[in-house]
Scaffold this motif. Structure first.
Motif, PDB file in Angstrom:
ATOM      1  N   ARG A  80       0.828  -1.202   0.000  1.00  0.00           N
ATOM      2  CA  ARG A  80       0.000   0.000   0.000  1.00  0.00           C
ATOM      3  C   ARG A  80       0.868   1.260   0.000  1.00  0.00           C
ATOM      4  O   ARG A  80       0.465   2.281  -0.552  1.00  0.00           O
ATOM      5  N   SER A  86      -5.539  -0.298  -6.021  1.00  0.00           N
ATOM      6  CA  SER A  86      -6.747  -0.358  -5.196  1.00  0.00           C
ATOM      7  C   SER A  86      -6.612  -1.424  -4.107  1.00  0.00           C
ATOM      8  O   SER A  86      -5.825  -2.364  -4.217  1.00  0.00           O
ATOM      9  N   LEU A  87      -7.406  -1.256  -3.066  1.00  0.00           N
ATOM     10  CA  LEU A  87      -7.457  -2.251  -1.999  1.00  0.00           C
ATOM     11  C   LEU A  87      -7.886  -3.602  -2.552  1.00  0.00           C
ATOM     12  O   LEU A  87      -7.372  -4.646  -2.146  1.00  0.00           O
ATOM     13  N   HIS A  88      -8.840  -3.577  -3.467  1.00  0.00           N
ATOM     14  CA  HIS A  88      -9.331  -4.821  -4.075  1.00  0.00           C
ATOM     15  C   HIS A  88      -8.203  -5.566  -4.787  1.00  0.00           C
ATOM     16  O   HIS A  88      -8.025  -6.773  -4.581  1.00  0.00           O
ATOM     17  N   THR A  90      -4.981  -5.279  -4.369  1.00  0.00           N
ATOM     18  CA  THR A  90      -3.991  -5.748  -3.390  1.00  0.00           C
ATOM     19  C   THR A  90      -4.476  -7.025  -2.727  1.00  0.00           C
ATOM     20  O   THR A  90      -3.730  -8.001  -2.603  1.00  0.00           O
ATOM     21  N   GLY A  91      -5.738  -7.048  -2.312  1.00  0.00           N
ATOM     22  CA  GLY A  91      -6.302  -8.243  -1.688  1.00  0.00           C
ATOM     23  C   GLY A  91      -6.315  -9.432  -2.620  1.00  0.00           C
ATOM     24  O   GLY A  91      -6.009 -10.567  -2.210  1.00  0.00           O
ATOM     25  N   ASP A  98     -10.282 -10.166   0.632  1.00  0.00           N
ATOM     26  CA  ASP A  98     -11.194  -9.045   0.485  1.00  0.00           C
ATOM     27  C   ASP A  98     -10.471  -7.729   0.785  1.00  0.00           C
ATOM     28  O   ASP A  98      -9.469  -7.711   1.514  1.00  0.00           O
ATOM     29  N   HIS A  99     -11.005  -6.629   0.255  1.00  0.00           N
ATOM     30  CA  HIS A  99     -10.384  -5.323   0.507  1.00  0.00           C
ATOM     31  C   HIS A  99     -10.392  -4.966   1.986  1.00  0.00           C
ATOM     32  O   HIS A  99      -9.492  -4.275   2.473  1.00  0.00           O
TER      33      HIS A  99
END
Length: 135
Positions: A80, A86-88, A90-91, A98-99
């Motif tokens: 990050r 995006s968080l999505h 990365t997850g 999940d984000h």
């Protein structure tokens, strides 16, 4: 740059100010005479897994073993910081998580850095190792 500044400043126990960007080695910028190198999530996972002596593939597993969870959370946190994604995404990279798991991991790392000096030192060292990959 703003994300890095707001992330690195608390790691160094400093307030965000104009001078911090000139005084912190992690924030120094080289002149744009060449195309800047970028770091990948794979690079970050490799650095973290080598530091904790964990096989790289285990970071992506659905295990809850403490040492692997620690490495995974730090890998997500560093991803990050260094990668604009995006968080999505990365997850998804970290085993289809999940984000909200990414948010939780980053918050956990920040909280532990605030309360445990040894943990903070490990994260700062890993952050500097990743930064060396860019330079």
């Amino acid at each position: 740059p703003a994300i890095r500044l707001t992330t690195i400043a608390p790691m160094r126990n400093k307030l965000i100010s104009f001078g911090i960007s000139f005084n912190e080695p992690l924030l120094w910028k080289k002149p744009m005479t060449t195309v800047p190198k970028s770091v990948t999530k794979e690079d970050i996972v490799r650095v973290v897994s080598n530091y904790y002596d964990i096989p790289t593939h285990k970071i992506f597993l659905k295990t809850r073993k403490r040492n692997i969870v620690k490495a995974r959370q730090i890998s997500m946190y560093l991803s990050r910081i260094f990668i604009d994604e995006s968080l999505h995404d990365t997850g998804q990279f970290f085993g289809g998580r999940d984000h909200t798991t990414v948010i939780h991991s980053c918050q956990t790392v920040r909280n532990l850095m605030d309360t445990e000096e040894l943990y903070k030192g490990e994260v700062m060292l890993l952050c500097e190792e990743v930064e060396l990959l860019i330079n």
